[in-house]
Every structure is written in C-alpha cells, then in structure tokens.
Design a protein around this motif. Structure first.
Motif, mmCIF file in Angstrom:
data_model
loop_
_atom_site.group_PDB
_atom_site.id
_atom_site.type_symbol
_atom_site.label_atom_id
_atom_site.label_comp_id
_atom_site.label_asym_id
_atom_site.label_seq_id
_atom_site.Cartn_x
_atom_site.Cartn_y
_atom_site.Cartn_z
ATOM 1 N N GLU A 92 -4.376 -5.469 2.238
ATOM 2 C CA GLU A 92 -3.017 -4.952 2.332
ATOM 3 C C GLU A 92 -2.526 -4.405 0.988
ATOM 4 O OE1 GLU A 92 -4.113 -6.569 5.588
ATOM 5 O OE2 GLU A 92 -3.785 -8.097 4.029
ATOM 6 N N GLY A 93 -3.107 -4.876 -0.093
ATOM 7 C CA GLY A 93 -2.698 -4.424 -1.416
ATOM 8 C C GLY A 93 -3.829 -4.549 -2.401
ATOM 9 N N ARG A 112 2.004 2.422 -2.007
ATOM 10 C CA ARG A 112 3.214 2.466 -2.828
ATOM 11 C C ARG A 112 3.086 1.502 -4.004
ATOM 12 N NH1 ARG A 112 6.909 4.797 0.848
ATOM 13 N NH2 ARG A 112 5.529 6.070 2.181
ATOM 14 N N VAL A 113 3.547 1.934 -5.156
ATOM 15 C CA VAL A 113 3.577 1.075 -6.342
ATOM 16 C C VAL A 113 4.757 0.116 -6.210
ATOM 17 C CG1 VAL A 113 3.945 0.983 -8.832
ATOM 18 C CG2 VAL A 113 2.514 2.782 -7.855
ATOM 19 N N VAL A 114 4.472 -1.177 -6.234
ATOM 20 C CA VAL A 114 5.549 -2.165 -6.204
ATOM 21 C C VAL A 114 5.743 -2.815 -7.571
ATOM 22 C CG1 VAL A 114 5.215 -2.629 -3.748
ATOM 23 C CG2 VAL A 114 4.004 -4.035 -5.431
ATOM 24 N N MET A 115 4.795 -2.586 -8.498
ATOM 25 C CA MET A 115 4.914 -3.157 -9.841
ATOM 26 C C MET A 115 3.920 -2.472 -10.759
ATOM 27 S SD MET A 115 4.275 -7.120 -11.063
ATOM 28 C CE MET A 115 2.568 -7.135 -10.468
ATOM 29 N N VAL A 221 -1.415 -0.631 -11.705
ATOM 30 C CA VAL A 221 -0.299 -0.941 -10.815
ATOM 31 C C VAL A 221 -0.738 -1.881 -9.703
ATOM 32 C CG1 VAL A 221 0.772 1.308 -11.252
ATOM 33 C CG2 VAL A 221 -0.766 1.036 -9.283
ATOM 34 N N LEU A 222 0.239 -2.571 -9.134
ATOM 35 C CA LEU A 222 0.026 -3.304 -7.890
ATOM 36 C C LEU A 222 0.477 -2.366 -6.782
ATOM 37 C CD1 LEU A 222 -0.722 -5.836 -6.310
ATOM 38 C CD2 LEU A 222 1.631 -6.649 -6.638
ATOM 39 N N ALA A 223 -0.482 -1.933 -5.962
ATOM 40 C CA ALA A 223 -0.208 -0.981 -4.888
ATOM 41 C C ALA A 223 -0.356 -1.673 -3.539
ATOM 42 C CB ALA A 223 -1.157 0.205 -4.987
ATOM 43 N N VAL A 224 0.547 -1.360 -2.628
ATOM 44 C CA VAL A 224 0.555 -1.981 -1.304
ATOM 45 C C VAL A 224 0.615 -0.889 -0.247
ATOM 46 C CG1 VAL A 224 1.792 -3.531 0.257
ATOM 47 C CG2 VAL A 224 1.674 -4.055 -2.193
ATOM 48 N N ARG A 225 -0.106 -1.097 0.855
ATOM 49 C CA ARG A 225 -0.075 -0.143 1.957
ATOM 50 C C ARG A 225 1.336 -0.045 2.530
ATOM 51 N NH1 ARG A 225 -4.356 -2.512 5.290
ATOM 52 N NH2 ARG A 225 -2.799 -2.205 6.908
ATOM 53 N N THR A 231 6.608 -6.015 6.860
ATOM 54 C CA THR A 231 6.091 -7.252 7.451
ATOM 55 C C THR A 231 5.620 -8.245 6.392
ATOM 56 O OG1 THR A 231 3.889 -6.247 7.700
ATOM 57 C CG2 THR A 231 5.398 -6.086 9.579
ATOM 58 N N GLN A 232 5.228 -7.758 5.216
ATOM 59 C CA GLN A 232 4.737 -8.633 4.151
ATOM 60 C C GLN A 232 5.706 -8.705 2.978
ATOM 61 O OE1 GLN A 232 2.323 -10.580 4.332
ATOM 62 N NE2 GLN A 232 0.719 -9.809 5.681
#
Length: 331
Positions: A92-93, A112-115, A221-225, A231-232
């Motif tokens: 998922e990330g 998407r970059v979340v951090m 970066v921490l990237a997440v779908r 949902t997460q």
C-alpha cells in the motif's frame, strides 16, 4: 523478481546500494486481521529497502512505536521490486526516492507523497582520483550505477562540467562495489554515496561534485497508493507520527538510537551517525513548509521531472498538486 521472506533471516548478507541497501528479501503476506467480531481491516504494508534515511521507521518499530496490527514494514531487495509490488497491489505504501515515485506514476501507479523522509545534501557524491576535476573531466571513465539515481547524478555532474554524455566513458557498476571498482584503477571517477564516499576519501579519492550542488533534487519520500488514502488513514497517520518520534529520539540520543539501527544497517554502532551524514531529516513543521502549495517540494518536483524527461527517464509529467497529501502530518 518479487521479494522473498526476510524477517527471520537477519543474518543474511546484504546487497548494498544507495537505494538498494538490503538484507536478503521479504514476504508480502497479510498481517493478522482484527478479531472476527469486528470488520476485518487488513494491515497496511509498507515496502522499504535498507537505507540509513529509511531506518528511522524501523527503529520506531523496534521501540514499539508502530502497531503491527495497523502497519507492517516489509524490507525489499531493491526499489524495482518495491515498484512492482506497489503496481501489483501487494504493497500500500513505500519509502522511495522522488524520481522513483515519478516513474511509478508515469507507469500508471497513482502514488501520493504523505511525508518527506530525507533530503540529500551531500550524501550522494562523485569521487575522483587526484588531479581529476570538473575542468578536465572530458574523456574520463566514470563508473555509475544504472537507474534513475545514477542518471540524475551523472546528468547534473556533466551539466556542471559543461559536457555531453558522449564526451565521457560510462562504466556500469553497482554501488555496493564502489570500493572494489575504484581500487582496480580502471575508472577516473565514480558516482557513489555514503558510506562508501567516506571510505573512498580515506583511500585518497577527492570529492568533485555532490548533491549539495543540486539542492532538493534527491529526496526520499513516504509514498502511498491513492486508492487507500482514506481506508488506511489511521495507519498512515500512525506511521508518520512514529517516524517523527524516532527522528527526535535519534537527534536527542544518537548513541542509544544507533544501537537499534546498527544491526540492520550492518554498520558498527559508533559509525551509524556518520552513515546519515549529508542527509537532512525534516521534522513535521518543515514537512508542512516543504509540501505546501508553492513550497520547495513543488519547485523541486517540476525541475526533477524536467531533468528526467530530457534524459528519457520519464514519459509523463505530473503537476505538483497531484503528488502530495499533507493531511497525515501532525498538526
């Protein structure tokens, strides 16, 4: 090649690389689900190679700051494996370099970059033999790892030296072989990173270019779908908070923190802080400034995409607002 199980094989030899610093390989299984009486909520699987900048998340796990029922950190052999697993829905990330995230998006994986995890400010470097400089680099043999990071560094180096790629001789290598390749005497310069840069310097090599000359261009970066951001949300928020708490612990008590990090990094405890040399570790407030509309990250993303597009490494350019989701950062 999909990752193999690693969590029980911490003694395996590491295949090292700037963004491929890994022990063995890993499993992509689902973590335990919640009790049957509750609606099952699968764990968020986050892929990561072994690399100093990413290690804060793993140190957070070792210190009990990450709930294994919400987040499972999965070590990967290489970021090519990470990207495949993201595309297949097996992760998922992931912790990625910004250019790798751009490549994934261009290939249809909406991330998407979340951090921002870290920013290279000298950790990526070109080391050369005595007498070799930017002014006489033409015609020289330059060892560089294939892939986006090597291409970005080489492109930036040649731009600084006012050379075209045809005017130097590229020698393919892997980063874990930096010392061996340089010691053969068959190359004049080498695109490498910490910790090999410091070791090459001790052997007489000189630094002629590093990532401090291209500020922000090499960013992790921490990237997440995008399809799991809602949902997460709780898991993402918890992981981000744990990273920042681990960062604070490392800065406040580096010797103690290094004990948690040394084994996975295959580095003596006393050398762990040096392995993060040249890496800026933004806190939550700095993340907000970087990722805000019109911030440095947006400008960097556009410039990096331009470089990658011109180098043939990117087929599609994304707008900065399509890349970022800041709602998971601490207030």
């Amino acid at each position: 090649m999909l990752p193999q199980t690693l969590e029980s094989h911490s003694a395996m030899f590491y295949s090292l690389g700037r963004r491929r610093w890994l022990a063995g390989g890993m499993a992509l299984g689902l973590a335990p689900l919640l009790p049957a009486c509750s609606k099952p909520v699968p764990v968020m699987r986050v892929g990561s190679i072994v690399f100093p900048g990413y290690e804060l998340m793993f140190m957070a796990r070792e210190r009990g700051l990450i709930d294994s029922r919400k987040v499972r950190l999965i070590e990967m052999l290489a970021n090519t494996d990470t990207l495949r697993a993201l595309a297949a829905g097996q992760l998922e990330g992931a912790a990625l370099t910004l250019d790798e995230m751009m490549s994934a998006r261009a290939d249809g994986v909406d991330l998407r970059v979340v951090m921002v995890i870290d920013i290279s400010q000298g950790a990526d470097v070109v080391m050369a033999r005595r007498g070799v400089t930017l002014d006489n680099l033409g015609g020289k043999r330059i060892a560089v790892e294939e892939g986006a990071m090597g291409a970005v560094m080489l492109s930036s180096l040649l731009r600084a030296a006012q050379l075209r790629v045809e005017e130097v001789k590229k020698v393919a290598m892997t980063l874990d072989s930096s010392l061996k390749v340089f010691s053969t005497g068959k190359v004049d310069a080498i695109v490498t990173a910490e910790p090999w840069a410091t070791k090459l310097e001790a052997q007489g090599a000189q630094r002629i270019f590093d990532s401090s000359r291209i500020p922000g261009r090499i960013t992790d970066v921490l990237a997440v779908r995008a399809d799991v951001l809602d949902t997460q949300a709780d898991a993402i928020r918890a992981l981000v908070a744990a990273h920042f708490e681990a960062r604070q612990f490392f800065l406040a008590q580096p010797a103690q923190a290094s004990i948690h990090m040394a084994a996975r990094l295959q580095t003596p405890v006393e050398e762990v802080p040096a392995s993060l040399r040249g890496l800026q570790l933004p806190d939550a407030a700095e993340n907000r400034r970087l990722l805000e509309k019109g911030g440095n990250f947006h400008r960097t993303a556009l410039e990096l995409q331009r470089v990658m597009f011109e180098a043939g490494l990117l087929r599609k350019v994304s707008q900065p607002h399509e890349l970022v989701d800041t709602r998971f950062l601490p207030a």
